[in-house]
Design an enzyme around this catalytic site. Sequence first.
Site, mmCIF file in Angstrom:
data_model
loop_
_atom_site.group_PDB
_atom_site.id
_atom_site.type_symbol
_atom_site.label_atom_id
_atom_site.label_comp_id
_atom_site.label_asym_id
_atom_site.label_seq_id
_atom_site.Cartn_x
_atom_site.Cartn_y
_atom_site.Cartn_z
ATOM 1 N N ASP A 72 0.872 -1.168 0.000
ATOM 2 C CA ASP A 72 0.000 0.000 0.000
ATOM 3 C C ASP A 72 0.909 1.217 0.000
ATOM 4 O O ASP A 72 1.961 1.227 0.659
ATOM 5 C CB ASP A 72 -0.926 0.019 1.210
ATOM 6 C CG ASP A 72 -2.095 0.979 1.007
ATOM 7 O OD1 ASP A 72 -2.663 0.991 -0.102
ATOM 8 O OD2 ASP A 72 -2.447 1.716 1.944
ATOM 9 N N TYR A 155 0.376 10.796 -8.841
ATOM 10 C CA TYR A 155 0.915 12.137 -8.606
ATOM 11 C C TYR A 155 2.302 12.334 -9.208
ATOM 12 O O TYR A 155 2.950 13.347 -8.950
ATOM 13 C CB TYR A 155 0.962 12.408 -7.097
ATOM 14 C CG TYR A 155 -0.391 12.343 -6.434
ATOM 15 C CD1 TYR A 155 -1.245 13.447 -6.433
ATOM 16 C CD2 TYR A 155 -0.826 11.173 -5.820
ATOM 17 C CE1 TYR A 155 -2.493 13.382 -5.831
ATOM 18 C CE2 TYR A 155 -2.070 11.095 -5.218
ATOM 19 C CZ TYR A 155 -2.899 12.199 -5.227
ATOM 20 O OH TYR A 155 -4.140 12.130 -4.638
#
Length: 232
Positions: A72, A155
Site C-alpha cells: 500500500d 501524482y
Amino acid sequence: MEHAILVIATRNKGKSREIGKYLEHFPVEVRDLNDFGPIPEVVEDGATFEENAYKKALLTARVLGLPALADDSGLEVAALGGAPGIHSARYAGPDASDAANNEKLLAALSGVEDRAARFCCVLSLAVPSGPALTYEAFCEGTILTAPRGDNGFGYDPLFHYAPAGKTFAEMSLDEKAKVSHRGRALLELQREFDQVLKWLHARTADENLRRGVGHDMCVTGEDPRGTEPKME
C-alpha cells in the site's frame, strides 16, 4: 531448499513483473492473482498504509493457503497534515481519475510555500496463520505548481525529486525504480530474502504440523530480522 510459492496480491501484471524481477535469483515461484480464481475484494479501511497492506496480504494468504505479498502506498504532503495519505488514490472522490486527484492537490496547495512531500510504500508479506513481515520505505520530494512529464501515474507529474532534477513522470521506469518508495522497499526485501525464505519455510512447517501434515523442517516463529512478526 525447495522452491516456495509467493503470491503477489495484485492482478496488475506490470506490478507483479516488477516485484518478480527483484526475486528472480531466489528459489521462489512468484505468482499473482491472475493465476487463481476470483477472491473477495479487500476493504481498505485501515488507518495506516501498514494496516491496509497487511489486510490485503492476509486475506490473499488465507483464501489461497499460500504466503502473499501486498503493498500500500501514497503521497504525504507536510503542509496538508500528511494528506492525501491513505486516501491518495481517491483524494478527489471514490472513482477519481489521476487528473482529478492532481487538480485537487494543486488547489489545496494554492499559495502555500512549503510544498515538501514524500511518497511512502509499505510491503506486507503474510502467511495464512497471520504473522507477517513488514517493509517500509520513503522518497522525499516537493510538489510543483504544474505537472511535468508524461510517464508514470498518480501524482508522478507533480512530484519533483531534487537529486535527479526531474519529476517521477519525467523519469524512465528504470530511473524511477532505483529511487522510488516502492523500489526502495523492494530492495530492502531483496537484501533479506534469503532469511525471509527460511522464515517462510519454518512458518509452513509450523502450519503443516498444526494441520497434522508431516514436515521435516525445524519449527520456529522468529522474525529473521530479530524482531517479532506483526500478528493479527
